[in-house]
Write an enzyme that holds these catalytic residues in place. Structure first.
Site, PDB file in Angstrom:
ATOM      1  N   LYS A  52       2.026 -15.526  -3.142  1.00 21.12           N
ATOM      2  CA  LYS A  52       2.480 -16.675  -3.943  1.00 21.12           C
ATOM      3  C   LYS A  52       3.371 -17.619  -3.148  1.00 21.12           C
ATOM      4  O   LYS A  52       3.283 -18.823  -3.253  1.00 21.12           O
ATOM      5  CB  LYS A  52       3.249 -16.173  -5.185  1.00 21.12           C
ATOM      6  CG  LYS A  52       2.581 -15.060  -5.962  1.00 21.12           C
ATOM      7  CD  LYS A  52       1.314 -15.469  -6.655  1.00 21.12           C
ATOM      8  CE  LYS A  52       1.605 -16.153  -7.966  1.00 21.12           C
ATOM      9  NZ  LYS A  52       0.354 -16.470  -8.684  1.00 21.12           N
TER      10      LYS A  52
ATOM     11  N   ASN B  67      -2.062 -11.121  -4.115  1.00 20.46           N
ATOM     12  CA  ASN B  67      -1.901 -12.571  -4.226  1.00 20.46           C
ATOM     13  C   ASN B  67      -0.613 -12.966  -3.515  1.00 20.46           C
ATOM     14  O   ASN B  67       0.473 -12.511  -3.892  1.00 20.46           O
ATOM     15  CB  ASN B  67      -1.840 -12.996  -5.703  1.00 20.46           C
ATOM     16  CG  ASN B  67      -3.199 -12.855  -6.378  1.00 20.46           C
ATOM     17  OD1 ASN B  67      -4.203 -13.325  -5.838  1.00 20.46           O
ATOM     18  ND2 ASN B  67      -3.236 -12.157  -7.494  1.00 20.46           N
TER      19      ASN B  67
ATOM     20  N   ARG C 225      -9.730  10.416 -12.303  1.00 22.45           N
ATOM     21  CA  ARG C 225      -9.069  10.543 -10.990  1.00 22.45           C
ATOM     22  C   ARG C 225      -8.509   9.207 -10.505  1.00 22.45           C
ATOM     23  O   ARG C 225      -7.935   9.129  -9.429  1.00 22.45           O
ATOM     24  CB  ARG C 225     -10.092  11.063  -9.962  1.00 22.45           C
ATOM     25  CG  ARG C 225     -10.572  12.480 -10.186  1.00 22.45           C
ATOM     26  CD  ARG C 225     -11.695  12.842  -9.232  1.00 22.45           C
ATOM     27  NE  ARG C 225     -11.360  12.532  -7.859  1.00 22.45           N
ATOM     28  CZ  ARG C 225     -12.287  12.129  -6.965  1.00 22.45           C
ATOM     29  NH1 ARG C 225     -13.546  11.958  -7.323  1.00 22.45           N
ATOM     30  NH2 ARG C 225     -11.944  11.887  -5.721  1.00 22.45           N
ATOM     31  N   LYS C 226      -8.723   8.165 -11.305  1.00 20.46           N
ATOM     32  CA  LYS C 226      -8.339   6.795 -10.897  1.00 20.46           C
ATOM     33  C   LYS C 226      -6.941   6.437 -11.425  1.00 20.46           C
ATOM     34  O   LYS C 226      -6.688   6.508 -12.618  1.00 20.46           O
ATOM     35  CB  LYS C 226      -9.353   5.772 -11.416  1.00 20.46           C
ATOM     36  CG  LYS C 226     -10.775   5.971 -10.882  1.00 20.46           C
ATOM     37  CD  LYS C 226     -11.732   4.894 -11.352  1.00 20.46           C
ATOM     38  CE  LYS C 226     -12.122   5.078 -12.793  1.00 20.46           C
ATOM     39  NZ  LYS C 226     -13.221   4.142 -13.187  1.00 20.46           N
TER      40      LYS C 226
ATOM     41  N   ASP D 182       0.846  -1.206   0.000  1.00 21.72           N
ATOM     42  CA  ASP D 182       0.000   0.000   0.000  1.00 21.72           C
ATOM     43  C   ASP D 182       0.879   1.252   0.000  1.00 21.72           C
ATOM     44  O   ASP D 182       0.665   2.205  -0.761  1.00 21.72           O
ATOM     45  CB  ASP D 182      -0.878  -0.027   1.266  1.00 21.72           C
ATOM     46  CG  ASP D 182      -1.954   1.053   1.270  1.00 21.72           C
ATOM     47  OD1 ASP D 182      -2.477   1.340   2.353  1.00 21.72           O
ATOM     48  OD2 ASP D 182      -2.246   1.622   0.202  1.00 21.72           O
TER      49      ASP D 182
HETATM   50  C1  LIG Z   1      -1.775  11.048   0.996  1.00 16.41           C
HETATM   51  C2  LIG Z   1      -1.070  12.368   0.709  1.00 16.41           C
HETATM   52  C3  LIG Z   1      -0.816  13.222   1.939  1.00 16.41           C
HETATM   53  C4  LIG Z   1       0.416  14.113   1.742  1.00 16.41           C
HETATM   54  C5  LIG Z   1       1.592  13.562   2.568  1.00 16.41           C
HETATM   55  C6  LIG Z   1       2.818  13.348   1.643  1.00 16.41           C
HETATM   56  C7  LIG Z   1       3.930  12.544   2.338  1.00 16.41           C
HETATM   57  C8  LIG Z   1       3.488  11.092   2.539  1.00 16.41           C
HETATM   58  C9  LIG Z   1       4.623  10.131   2.326  1.00 16.41           C
HETATM   59  C10 LIG Z   1       4.453   9.012   1.692  1.00 16.41           C
HETATM   60  C11 LIG Z   1       3.102   8.645   1.112  1.00 16.41           C
HETATM   61  C12 LIG Z   1       2.870   7.169   1.200  1.00 16.41           C
HETATM   62  C13 LIG Z   1       1.532   6.858   0.622  1.00 16.41           C
HETATM   63  C14 LIG Z   1       0.723   6.145   1.654  1.00 16.41           C
HETATM   64  C15 LIG Z   1      -0.449   5.499   0.982  1.00 16.41           C
HETATM   65  C16 LIG Z   1      -1.411   5.049   2.010  1.00 16.41           C
HETATM   66  C17 LIG Z   1      -2.758   5.541   1.606  1.00 16.41           C
HETATM   67  C18 LIG Z   1      -3.793   5.001   2.500  1.00 16.41           C
HETATM   68  O1  LIG Z   1      -3.617   4.036   3.188  1.00 16.41           O
HETATM   69  S1  LIG Z   1      -5.232   5.845   2.491  1.00 16.41           S
HETATM   70  C19 LIG Z   1      -6.158   5.012   3.734  1.00 16.41           C
HETATM   71  C20 LIG Z   1      -7.085   3.969   3.175  1.00 16.41           C
HETATM   72  N1  LIG Z   1      -8.010   4.545   2.234  1.00 16.41           N
HETATM   73  C21 LIG Z   1      -9.086   5.274   2.669  1.00 16.41           C
HETATM   74  O2  LIG Z   1      -9.306   5.460   3.847  1.00 16.41           O
HETATM   75  C22 LIG Z   1      -9.951   5.850   1.590  1.00 16.41           C
HETATM   76  C23 LIG Z   1     -11.430   5.737   1.967  1.00 16.41           C
HETATM   77  N2  LIG Z   1     -12.243   5.998   0.770  1.00 16.41           N
HETATM   78  C24 LIG Z   1     -12.527   7.280   0.432  1.00 16.41           C
HETATM   79  O3  LIG Z   1     -12.236   8.229   1.130  1.00 16.41           O
HETATM   80  C25 LIG Z   1     -13.243   7.446  -0.870  1.00 16.41           C
HETATM   81  O4  LIG Z   1     -13.879   6.251  -1.258  1.00 16.41           O
HETATM   82  C26 LIG Z   1     -12.279   7.878  -2.009  1.00 16.41           C
HETATM   83  C27 LIG Z   1     -11.616   9.186  -1.636  1.00 16.41           C
HETATM   84  C28 LIG Z   1     -11.250   6.793  -2.254  1.00 16.41           C
HETATM   85  C29 LIG Z   1     -13.108   8.067  -3.279  1.00 16.41           C
HETATM   86  O5  LIG Z   1     -14.199   8.852  -2.937  1.00 16.41           O
HETATM   87  P1  LIG Z   1     -14.665  10.081  -3.869  1.00 16.41           P
HETATM   88  O6  LIG Z   1     -16.031  10.440  -3.430  1.00 16.41           O
HETATM   89  O7  LIG Z   1     -13.635  11.144  -3.911  1.00 16.41           O
HETATM   90  O8  LIG Z   1     -14.718   9.483  -5.331  1.00 16.41           O
HETATM   91  P2  LIG Z   1     -15.814   8.459  -5.935  1.00 16.41           P
HETATM   92  O9  LIG Z   1     -16.700   9.281  -6.832  1.00 16.41           O
HETATM   93  O10 LIG Z   1     -16.442   7.618  -4.910  1.00 16.41           O
HETATM   94  O11 LIG Z   1     -14.886   7.508  -6.829  1.00 16.41           O
HETATM   95  C30 LIG Z   1     -14.161   8.052  -7.917  1.00 16.41           C
HETATM   96  C31 LIG Z   1     -14.055   6.932  -8.937  1.00 16.41           C
HETATM   97  O12 LIG Z   1     -13.336   5.817  -8.355  1.00 16.41           O
HETATM   98  C32 LIG Z   1     -14.167   4.661  -8.392  1.00 16.41           C
HETATM   99  N3  LIG Z   1     -13.939   3.903  -7.174  1.00 16.41           N
HETATM  100  C33 LIG Z   1     -13.905   4.396  -5.904  1.00 16.41           C
HETATM  101  N4  LIG Z   1     -13.658   3.414  -5.025  1.00 16.41           N
HETATM  102  C34 LIG Z   1     -13.538   2.271  -5.756  1.00 16.41           C
HETATM  103  C35 LIG Z   1     -13.252   0.903  -5.445  1.00 16.41           C
HETATM  104  N5  LIG Z   1     -13.054   0.496  -4.189  1.00 16.41           N
HETATM  105  N6  LIG Z   1     -13.175   0.009  -6.454  1.00 16.41           N
HETATM  106  C36 LIG Z   1     -13.363   0.403  -7.728  1.00 16.41           C
HETATM  107  N7  LIG Z   1     -13.631   1.673  -8.119  1.00 16.41           N
HETATM  108  C37 LIG Z   1     -13.712   2.586  -7.137  1.00 16.41           C
HETATM  109  C38 LIG Z   1     -15.597   5.184  -8.467  1.00 16.41           C
HETATM  110  O13 LIG Z   1     -16.427   4.198  -9.047  1.00 16.41           O
HETATM  111  C39 LIG Z   1     -15.425   6.378  -9.365  1.00 16.41           C
HETATM  112  O14 LIG Z   1     -15.267   5.906 -10.669  1.00 16.41           O
HETATM  113  P3  LIG Z   1     -15.853   6.777 -11.950  1.00 16.41           P
HETATM  114  O15 LIG Z   1     -15.149   8.106 -11.854  1.00 16.41           O
HETATM  115  O16 LIG Z   1     -17.345   6.910 -11.651  1.00 16.41           O
HETATM  116  O17 LIG Z   1     -15.508   5.957 -13.139  1.00 16.41           O
END
Ligand SMILES: CCCCCCCC/C=C\CCCCCCCC(=O)SCCNC(=O)CCNC(=O)[C@H](O)C(C)(C)COP(=O)(O)OP(=O)(O)OC[C@H]1O[C@@H](n2cnc3c(N)ncnc32)[C@H](O)[C@@H]1OP(=O)(O)O
Length: 233
Positions: free
Chosen positions: A178, A176, A199-200, A154
């Site tokens: 393995k 997966n 945005r994906k 992740d």
């Molecule tokens: C991060 C930056 C900060 C800055 C700091 C920089 C230094 C950092 C250093 C190093 C970085 C290391 C990086 C770490 C990475 C770790 C990240 C995590 O662990 S994040 C925690 C776990 N994830 C959540 O808690 C999200 C919870 N979910 C949400 O909040 C929402 O569902 C969100 C934001 C993901 C989407 O929500 P909506 O309302 O903005 O967008 P909608 O319209 O629902 O979806 C947009 C498109 O995506 C598809 N979509 C959304 N979820 C889907 C899914 N599960 N499967 C398939 N499609 C999905 C939808 O069908 C839609 O598609 P169509 O545009 O209609 O084609």
């Protein structure tokens, strides 16, 4: 003096000319926070991990690769900017607690959790993450816990997505397993950006043994670019 983690990460985000990168820095306005960079050799690193690290540091000499710094904490400023940009309601954690909060993969004592260093190839647009899993990441006796591998995947895929699209959050991971990965062994994660649809961001990776003879784990991730003003909660 050690340049702050954020200051070193910022050029990476903006240098690629990605609006996301610029938005990320403008949204998050990386403040100069001097913190320990954990993506550097430590006494707990094995010979294999050090050798690989040295090989990739050599690749950085001509500028085609870049080591990504990695700190354990977000600054209060970044917390304020991130929550202000994406969260409408109040969230349970308070500002004064943020200075104690840690980036999960960097919250273990040296050598006992996730020891890793990531390198970004500007030309090939991919990340290589060198990883050694410590004794506190045990699942079945003598092997790494699957959740530990998912965490690392992740984080690595999320970093790739962030470099490609700015502030992102994980929407979906598919893993997966393995072959079981032995505790304290070294793995190499190679990522690739498969496609971007609006945005994906679709990214994938695998974790291989150092000799590339064993593929331990394969993973894909869907990351969604966050839209300032579109609050998450
Ligand atoms: C991060 C930056 C900060 C800055 C700091 C920089 C230094 C950092 C250093 C190093 C970085 C290391 C990086 C770490 C990475 C770790 C990240 C995590 O662990 S994040 C925690 C776990 N994830 C959540 O808690 C999200 C919870 N979910 C949400 O909040 C929402 O569902 C969100 C934001 C993901 C989407 O929500 P909506 O309302 O903005 O967008 P909608 O319209 O629902 O979806 C947009 C498109 O995506 C598809 N979509 C959304 N979820 C889907 C899914 N599960 N499967 C398939 N499609 C999905 C939808 O069908 C839609 O598609 P169509 O545009 O209609 O084609």
């Amino acid at each position: 003096m050690l340049r702050s983690c954020a200051a070193r990460l910022r050029p990476l985000l903006v240098a690629h000319g990605r609006p996301g990168g610029a938005r990320l820095t403008s949204t998050f306005s990386f403040e100069e926070v001097t913190q320990k960079d954990h993506a550097l050799p430590k006494p707990s690193w094995s010979k294999d991990l050090r050798l690989l690290f040295d090989q990739f540091m050599k690749k950085c000499e001509d500028g085609s690769w870049e080591r990504l710094p990695s700190c354990s904490r977000h600054s209060v400023q970044r917390f304020q900017n991130f929550t202000k940009a994406f969260f409408s309601g109040s969230i349970p954690v308070k500002e004064e607690q943020i200075s104690q909060a840690k980036f999960f993969p960097r919250s273990f004592e040296d050598g006992l959790g996730f020891e890793y260093a990531m390198f970004w190839s500007k030309d090939e647009k991919r990340i290589v993450c060198l990883f050694q899993g410590g004794l506190y990441l045990q699942g079945i006796p003598g092997f790494l816990h699957g959740g530990a591998l998912v965490t690392l995947i992740d984080t690595t895929l999320g970093t790739h997505a962030m470099l490609a699209g700015g502030a992102v959050m994980t929407a979906n991971l598919s893993i997966n397993f393995k072959r079981p990965m032995p505790l304290c062994s070294v793995g190499v994660i190679n990522t690739q950006l498969d496609k971007i649809e609006g945005r994906k961001l679709f990214v994938s990776c695998n974790i291989q043994s150092v000799d590339e003879k064993t593929v331990y784990t394969e993973g894909t991730g869907l990351f969604i670019k966050l839209e300032p003003g579109k609050t998450l909660v």
